[in-house]
Design a protein around this motif. Structure first.
Motif, PDB file in Angstrom:
ATOM      1  N   PHE A   1     -53.782  49.431 -73.754  1.00 19.52           N
ATOM      2  CA  PHE A   1     -52.471  49.066 -73.227  1.00 19.52           C
ATOM      3  C   PHE A   1     -51.340  49.401 -74.190  1.00 19.52           C
ATOM      4  CE2 PHE A   1     -55.603  46.393 -71.105  1.00 19.52           C
ATOM      5  CZ  PHE A   1     -55.364  46.754 -69.789  1.00 19.52           C
ATOM      6  N   THR A   2     -51.575  50.401 -75.023  1.00 19.66           N
ATOM      7  CA  THR A   2     -50.518  50.914 -75.884  1.00 19.66           C
ATOM      8  C   THR A   2     -49.744  51.993 -75.126  1.00 19.66           C
ATOM      9  OG1 THR A   2     -51.991  52.582 -76.841  1.00 19.66           O
ATOM     10  CG2 THR A   2     -51.839  50.441 -77.964  1.00 19.66           C
ATOM     11  N   ALA A   3     -48.536  52.286 -75.592  1.00 18.68           N
ATOM     12  CA  ALA A   3     -47.674  53.245 -74.893  1.00 18.68           C
ATOM     13  C   ALA A   3     -48.307  54.625 -74.736  1.00 18.68           C
ATOM     14  CB  ALA A   3     -46.333  53.342 -75.613  1.00 18.68           C
ATOM     15  N   PRO A   4     -48.923  55.208 -75.787  1.00 19.89           N
ATOM     16  CA  PRO A   4     -49.507  56.549 -75.611  1.00 19.89           C
ATOM     17  C   PRO A   4     -50.579  56.603 -74.525  1.00 19.89           C
ATOM     18  CG  PRO A   4     -49.309  56.021 -77.940  1.00 19.89           C
ATOM     19  CD  PRO A   4     -49.013  54.768 -77.201  1.00 19.89           C
ATOM     20  N   VAL A   5     -51.429  55.571 -74.477  1.00 21.44           N
ATOM     21  CA  VAL A   5     -52.498  55.560 -73.469  1.00 21.44           C
ATOM     22  C   VAL A   5     -51.916  55.389 -72.067  1.00 21.44           C
ATOM     23  CG1 VAL A   5     -54.517  54.316 -72.631  1.00 21.44           C
ATOM     24  CG2 VAL A   5     -54.266  54.762 -75.063  1.00 21.44           C
ATOM     25  N   LEU A   6     -50.951  54.477 -71.930  1.00 21.19           N
ATOM     26  CA  LEU A   6     -50.369  54.229 -70.607  1.00 21.19           C
ATOM     27  C   LEU A   6     -49.592  55.446 -70.109  1.00 21.19           C
ATOM     28  CD1 LEU A   6     -49.158  50.540 -71.004  1.00 21.19           C
ATOM     29  CD2 LEU A   6     -51.177  51.370 -69.796  1.00 21.19           C
ATOM     30  N   ILE A   7     -48.885  56.114 -71.020  1.00 17.19           N
ATOM     31  CA  ILE A   7     -48.160  57.330 -70.625  1.00 17.19           C
ATOM     32  C   ILE A   7     -49.139  58.408 -70.174  1.00 17.19           C
ATOM     33  CG2 ILE A   7     -46.733  59.228 -71.485  1.00 17.19           C
ATOM     34  CD1 ILE A   7     -45.304  57.172 -73.254  1.00 17.19           C
ATOM     35  N   THR A   8     -50.232  58.563 -70.943  1.00 23.11           N
ATOM     36  CA  THR A   8     -51.257  59.537 -70.574  1.00 23.11           C
ATOM     37  C   THR A   8     -51.876  59.186 -69.225  1.00 23.11           C
ATOM     38  OG1 THR A   8     -51.784  59.998 -72.893  1.00 23.11           O
ATOM     39  CG2 THR A   8     -53.459  60.573 -71.257  1.00 23.11           C
ATOM     40  N   ALA A   9     -52.155  57.903 -69.012  1.00 28.98           N
ATOM     41  CA  ALA A   9     -52.759  57.460 -67.749  1.00 28.98           C
ATOM     42  C   ALA A   9     -51.846  57.765 -66.569  1.00 28.98           C
ATOM     43  CB  ALA A   9     -53.063  55.968 -67.816  1.00 28.98           C
ATOM     44  N   PHE A  10     -50.549  57.459 -66.727  1.00 26.82           N
ATOM     45  CA  PHE A  10     -49.611  57.704 -65.631  1.00 26.82           C
ATOM     46  C   PHE A  10     -49.465  59.203 -65.377  1.00 26.82           C
ATOM     47  CE2 PHE A  10     -45.418  58.351 -63.768  1.00 26.82           C
ATOM     48  CZ  PHE A  10     -45.476  57.462 -62.698  1.00 26.82           C
ATOM     49  N   THR A  11     -49.439  59.997 -66.456  1.00 31.03           N
ATOM     50  CA  THR A  11     -49.332  61.450 -66.297  1.00 31.03           C
ATOM     51  C   THR A  11     -50.535  61.998 -65.553  1.00 31.03           C
ATOM     52  OG1 THR A  11     -48.083  61.607 -68.369  1.00 31.03           O
ATOM     53  CG2 THR A  11     -49.073  63.631 -67.524  1.00 31.03           C
ATOM     54  N   ILE A  12     -51.732  61.548 -65.947  1.00 33.70           N
ATOM     55  CA  ILE A  12     -52.951  61.987 -65.257  1.00 33.70           C
ATOM     56  C   ILE A  12     -52.899  61.599 -63.785  1.00 33.70           C
ATOM     57  CG2 ILE A  12     -55.438  61.578 -65.057  1.00 33.70           C
ATOM     58  CD1 ILE A  12     -55.506  61.373 -68.122  1.00 33.70           C
ATOM     59  N   ALA A  13     -52.503  60.345 -63.509  1.00 38.22           N
ATOM     60  CA  ALA A  13     -52.459  59.867 -62.129  1.00 38.22           C
ATOM     61  C   ALA A  13     -51.475  60.678 -61.298  1.00 38.22           C
ATOM     62  CB  ALA A  13     -52.085  58.390 -62.100  1.00 38.22           C
ATOM     63  N   LEU A  14     -50.294  60.933 -61.861  1.00 34.89           N
ATOM     64  CA  LEU A  14     -49.258  61.646 -61.112  1.00 34.89           C
ATOM     65  C   LEU A  14     -49.656  63.092 -60.856  1.00 34.89           C
ATOM     66  CD1 LEU A  14     -46.414  61.482 -59.902  1.00 34.89           C
ATOM     67  CD2 LEU A  14     -45.513  62.177 -62.131  1.00 34.89           C
ATOM     68  N   VAL A  15     -50.080  63.797 -61.919  1.00 37.01           N
ATOM     69  CA  VAL A  15     -50.428  65.210 -61.781  1.00 37.01           C
ATOM     70  C   VAL A  15     -51.680  65.379 -60.910  1.00 37.01           C
ATOM     71  CG1 VAL A  15     -51.116  67.289 -63.019  1.00 37.01           C
ATOM     72  CG2 VAL A  15     -49.328  65.817 -63.956  1.00 37.01           C
ATOM     73  N   ALA A  16     -52.687  64.534 -61.142  1.00 34.83           N
ATOM     74  CA  ALA A  16     -53.921  64.625 -60.346  1.00 34.83           C
ATOM     75  C   ALA A  16     -53.637  64.338 -58.872  1.00 34.83           C
ATOM     76  CB  ALA A  16     -54.971  63.657 -60.887  1.00 34.83           C
ATOM     77  N   SER A  17     -52.761  63.369 -58.604  1.00 35.00           N
ATOM     78  CA  SER A  17     -52.419  63.045 -57.213  1.00 35.00           C
ATOM     79  C   SER A  17     -51.685  64.191 -56.552  1.00 35.00           C
ATOM     80  CB  SER A  17     -51.564  61.773 -57.167  1.00 35.00           C
ATOM     81  OG  SER A  17     -52.272  60.669 -57.675  1.00 35.00           O
ATOM     82  N   LEU A  18     -50.728  64.783 -57.282  1.00 40.97           N
ATOM     83  CA  LEU A  18     -49.974  65.896 -56.723  1.00 40.97           C
ATOM     84  C   LEU A  18     -50.885  67.093 -56.460  1.00 40.97           C
ATOM     85  CD1 LEU A  18     -47.290  67.103 -55.886  1.00 40.97           C
ATOM     86  CD2 LEU A  18     -46.891  67.749 -58.266  1.00 40.97           C
ATOM     87  N   GLU A  19     -51.744  67.419 -57.420  1.00 35.66           N
ATOM     88  CA  GLU A  19     -52.675  68.539 -57.221  1.00 35.66           C
ATOM     89  C   GLU A  19     -53.589  68.268 -56.029  1.00 35.66           C
ATOM     90  OE1 GLU A  19     -54.761  70.618 -60.168  1.00 35.66           O
ATOM     91  OE2 GLU A  19     -53.363  70.141 -61.775  1.00 35.66           O
ATOM     92  N   THR A  20     -54.062  67.034 -55.929  1.00 38.99           N
ATOM     93  CA  THR A  20     -54.944  66.680 -54.823  1.00 38.99           C
ATOM     94  C   THR A  20     -54.238  66.837 -53.488  1.00 38.99           C
ATOM     95  OG1 THR A  20     -56.337  65.164 -56.100  1.00 38.99           O
ATOM     96  CG2 THR A  20     -56.187  64.769 -53.740  1.00 38.99           C
ATOM     97  N   LEU A  21     -53.005  66.322 -53.384  1.00 36.17           N
ATOM     98  CA  LEU A  21     -52.277  66.388 -52.121  1.00 36.17           C
ATOM     99  C   LEU A  21     -51.972  67.832 -51.728  1.00 36.17           C
ATOM    100  CD1 LEU A  21     -49.836  63.381 -52.631  1.00 36.17           C
ATOM    101  CD2 LEU A  21     -51.837  63.477 -51.129  1.00 36.17           C
ATOM    102  N   LEU A  22     -51.643  68.656 -52.725  1.00 35.85           N
ATOM    103  CA  LEU A  22     -51.401  70.065 -52.436  1.00 35.85           C
ATOM    104  C   LEU A  22     -52.677  70.768 -51.996  1.00 35.85           C
ATOM    105  CD1 LEU A  22     -48.989  71.012 -55.355  1.00 35.85           C
ATOM    106  CD2 LEU A  22     -48.406  70.647 -52.956  1.00 35.85           C
ATOM    107  N   CYS A  23     -53.776  70.438 -52.651  1.00 38.08           N
ATOM    108  CA  CYS A  23     -55.060  71.037 -52.273  1.00 38.08           C
ATOM    109  C   CYS A  23     -55.510  70.550 -50.904  1.00 38.08           C
ATOM    110  CB  CYS A  23     -56.121  70.726 -53.330  1.00 38.08           C
ATOM    111  SG  CYS A  23     -55.912  71.648 -54.860  1.00 38.08           S
ATOM    112  N   VAL A  24     -55.223  69.281 -50.583  1.00 34.51           N
ATOM    113  CA  VAL A  24     -55.534  68.758 -49.255  1.00 34.51           C
ATOM    114  C   VAL A  24     -54.780  69.550 -48.192  1.00 34.51           C
ATOM    115  CG1 VAL A  24     -55.110  66.796 -47.719  1.00 34.51           C
ATOM    116  CG2 VAL A  24     -56.229  66.428 -49.911  1.00 34.51           C
ATOM    117  N   GLU A  25     -53.489  69.770 -48.449  1.00 27.34           N
ATOM    118  CA  GLU A  25     -52.671  70.544 -47.515  1.00 27.34           C
ATOM    119  C   GLU A  25     -53.226  71.954 -47.353  1.00 27.34           C
ATOM    120  OE1 GLU A  25     -49.173  71.252 -45.060  1.00 27.34           O
ATOM    121  OE2 GLU A  25     -50.226  69.465 -45.737  1.00 27.34           O
ATOM    122  N   ALA A  26     -53.572  72.579 -48.488  1.00 24.05           N
ATOM    123  CA  ALA A  26     -54.108  73.945 -48.440  1.00 24.05           C
ATOM    124  C   ALA A  26     -55.472  73.982 -47.752  1.00 24.05           C
ATOM    125  CB  ALA A  26     -54.213  74.500 -49.861  1.00 24.05           C
ATOM    126  N   THR A  27     -56.322  73.014 -48.061  1.00 26.79           N
ATOM    127  CA  THR A  27     -57.661  72.972 -47.471  1.00 26.79           C
ATOM    128  C   THR A  27     -57.586  72.760 -45.970  1.00 26.79           C
ATOM    129  OG1 THR A  27     -58.592  72.095 -49.527  1.00 26.79           O
ATOM    130  CG2 THR A  27     -59.889  71.806 -47.532  1.00 26.79           C
TER     131      THR A  27
END
Length: 526
Positions: free
Chosen positions: A249-275
Motif C-alpha cells: 500500500f505504498t505509492a509506487p505499488v499503488l501507482i503501478t497497480a492502477f497503471t496495470i489496471a488501466l492499460v490492461a483494461s484498455l487493451e482488453t476492451l480494444l481487443c474485444v472490439e477487434a475480436t
C-alpha cells in the motif's frame, strides 16, 4: 460449450502453439522469470476463459504491457511487483462493477482496423530473424527500438546478412506446407480440416531436428524452444512465487497497480472490439463482464507468480482463423499449456523457433492483408488517415502510442467533419444572381461549428436574402447565438434581409436572437 468440440479442439491446438513462444517471449521482454509467462498463459486460458463472456477471445500475457512490467520489476522487485498485479486485478473488478466497459466503444473502427493491421505487420517483422535462425532477441518483443540499440529493421538486416542454414531450411519448408495446407489440402477432405497445418509443421520440425543433428543442415539448441534458461525442466510446475505484501500500500505499488489496471483494461476492451469484428458469427462480448473476468484472472495470476493478463488479439485471431467456435477453445489451450509443461517438456524443447515463426507469418498476413489497405483507402481519407497513422505508430513506436496517435487523429477528423457539417448551404434556384440563400442548421450545433458558420455568413453578398431554418435544431450553443446576434447588426449595414424559420413560425429580421432562442420552446420527444 462443448457443442462444437470438433472445431474448438483443433483451434485450441493452434492457439497453444501460438501462445507457447509468446508466453515465454513476453516474460523475457518483461524482465520476468520465464515461468511467469507460462503461468499467465495458463490462467488466461482457464480462469479468464471460463469467466469471460467472449466466445472466441483468448487471454494471456500481452506484449503491450511488457515495457510497463519491465520498469515496475526493476523498481519494485519481482515479488513486490506481483502484489501490484493482484491489486490491479481488484481495480479491474471495480471498473467492471462501475460499468466502465463502454469505453472501448468510443474508438473509431479505422483505429481498430489499424491496430489489427499494425500488430500483423509487427508479427511478420519480428519473426523474420527467428525464421532465419537469428534468435538473440526474445520472442514477443514488439518494441521497434530495443534495449540493445538495434531496431526492427536493423535486426532483419543482420539476420539476412548471416542466416543459419538449418533453421532457414525448415522455416521455408514449414511456410510452404502451411500455404499448401491452407489453400489446397484443407479443401480436399475432412482429415485436412481436422488436422491443422500448424500442428503438422511442428511435427515436421521436430522430426527434422532429430534427423539432422550433427550435420551441416542441423539445428542447435539455441534455435529451439526453451522452457527455462538452463533447459532444465524438472519440477517446473512447482516453481510458483507468491507476492511480497510488505510494500503493498505504498505509492509506487499503488501507482503501478492502477497503471496495470488501466492499460490492461484498455487493451482488453480494444481487443474485444477487434475480436468481435473478426468473429464470423458477429457475437457481441459483454464488456463489463470481460473486465470482471480479466480482474479475476490477474488476481489469480499475481498470487501464483504470473504476469498481468489481457485479452490478446494475436491468440484470439489465431483462434478465429483456425475455426474456434466457443470459449472451450481458450480453456482447452490453457490445459494444453499445463499438460505440455508437465508431461512433454523435453519434446517441446525440440521445436525449432523458425517453425513457429512460419506459423506466425500466416497469422500476421491474415491480420494485415493488402485487401485491408485497399478497403480503407476506398473508404475515403477520413478512414484511411487514422488507419495509417495507427499502423505506422504501432510499428514504429509501440501498441499504446500507436493507438493514442490514431485516436487523436480520429478525434481531429470528427471535429473537422463537425465543423464542415454543422449546416447545409444551397441556393434557392439555379440563378446565381437571384441572391436567395437558405441555411439549415443541424440537430446539434456546438462551439466547434463557430468557424464554419461565421465563414458562410461573412461570405454572403450584399443585398442578398438569407433564410435561416432552425426547425431541426435541438441544441444551439450560446456561442452560435452570439454569432447570429452579431451578424444581425452586420446584415443591416450590408442590406441583407433575414427570414428565421422555426417551430414557432417565421420571423423577418428578428430584433434579438438571444431573446428569441432563450424563450424558444423545446420539442417534446416521444
Amino acid at each position: 460449450m462443448f457443442k462444437y468440440l470438433k472445431n474448438d479442439l483443433p483451434a485450441s491446438i493452434v492457439v497453444f502453439f501460438v501462445a507457447l513462444p509468446l508466453c515465454l517471449g513476453i516474460a523475457l521482454a518483461s524482465g520476468a522469470p520465464l515461468f511467469s509467462g507460462l503461468i499467465a498463459g495458463i490462467v488466461g486460458g482457464i480462469v479468464v476463459g471460463a469467466l469471460s463472456g467472449s466466445s472466441v477471445g483468448v487471454s494471456g500475457p500481452a506484449a503491450g504491457l511488457a515495457a510497463i512490467v519491465l520498469v515496475a520489476i526493476d523498481q519494485l522487485g519481482f515479488k513486490v511487483f506481483l502484489s501490484a498485479v493482484v491489486i490491479g486485478g481488484v481495480i479491474q473488478i471495480l471498473f467492471g462493477v462501475a460499468r466502465l466497459g463502454i469505453i472501448g466503444y468510443y474508438f473509431p473502427s479505422s483505429v481498430i482496423r489499424g491496430m489489427l493491421t499494425g500488430i500483423g505487420i509487427i508479427i511478420i517483422l519480428k519473426q523474420i530473424p527467428h525464421f532465419l535462425g537469428d534468435d538473440d532477441d526474445p520472442e514477443g518483443d514488439f518494441a521497434f527500438f530495443q534495449v540493445d540499440g538495434e531496431n526492427t529493421f536493423s535486426e532483419i538486416l543482420n539476420a539476412i546478412g548471416d542466416p543459419s542454414l538449418g533453421p532457414t531450411i525448415i522455416g521455408l519448408i514449414s511456410l510452404a506446407l502451411l500455404i499448401l495446407w491452407s489453400n489446397v489440402l484443407s479443401k480436399k477432405g475432412k482429415f485436412f480440416e481436422l488436422v491443422q497445418g500448424p500442428l503438422v509443421v511442428v511435427v515436421v520440425g521436430i522430426i527434422y531436428y532429430v534427423f539432422t543433428q550433427g550435420t551441416d543442415y542441423g539445428i542447435t539448441e539455441a534455435h529451439l524452444v526453451s522452457l527455462s534458461e538452463d533447459r532444465n525442466t524438472e519440477g517446473l510446475l512447482t516453481n510458483f512465487v507468491t507476492p511480497d505484501w510488505s510494500q503493498a500500500f505504498t505509492a509506487p505499488v499503488l501507482i503501478t497497480a492502477f497503471t496495470i489496471a488501466l492499460v490492461a483494461s484498455l487493451e482488453t476492451l480494444l481487443c474485444v472490439e477487434a475480436t468481435d469484428k473478426l468473429d464470423p458469427a458477429k457475437r457481441v462480448t459483454p464488456t463489463n463482464r470481460e473486465l470482471l473476468a480479466q480482474g479475476a484472472g490477474n488476481i489469480v495470476s499475481g498470487f501464483i507468480g504470473g504476469l498481468p493478463i489481457t485479452q490478446v488479439i494475436v491468440r484470439s485471431s489465431a483462434n478465429i482463423q483456425s475455426g474456434g467456435k466457443t470459449k472451450a477453445s481458450a480453456i482447452i489451450h490453457g490445459f494444453l499449456l499445463i499438460a505440455s509443461v508437465a508431461a512433454i517438456p523435453f519434446l517441446l524443447q525440440k521445436i525449432p523457433l523458425s517453425v513457429l515463426a512460419a506459423v506466425l507469418f500466416i497469422v500476421g498476413y491474415k491480420l494485415a492483408k493488402p485487401s485491408t489497405f485497399k478497403a480503407m483507402y476506398d473508404g475515403g481519407w477520413t478512414q484511411f488517415v487514422p488507419f495509417m497513422v495507427t499502423v505506422v505508430g504501432i510499428v514504429m513506436l509501440d501498441l499504446l502510442k500507436g493507438l493514442a496517435l490514431g485516436l487523436v487523429v480520429g478525434i481531429v477528423i470528427v471535429l473537422y467533419k463537425s465543423y464542415k457539417n454543422s449546416h447545409f448551404l444551397h441556393k434557392e434556384n439555379d440563378d446565381p444572381t437571384d441572391g436567395k440563400v437558405k441555411m439549415t442548421l443541424a440537430e446539434e450545433v456546438t462551439f466547434f461549428n463557430k468557424g464554419a458558420i461565421l465563414k458562410e455568413l461573412d461570405g454572403l453578398p450584399e443585398n442578398s436574402f438569407l433564410e435561416l431554418d432552425v426547425r431541426k435544431t435541438r441544441y444551439l450553443d450560446p456561442d452560435i447565438i452570439e454569432i447570429l446576434e452579431d451578424f444581425a447588426f452586420k446584415a443591416k449595414q450590408r442590406n441583407i434581409n433575414i427570414k428565421l424559420v422555426s417551430e414557432r413560425g417565421i420571423v423577418e429580421n428578428p430584433p434579438s436572437y438571444i431573446e428569441f432562442f432563450r424563450f424558444r420552446p423545446k420539442k417534446e420527444t416521444a
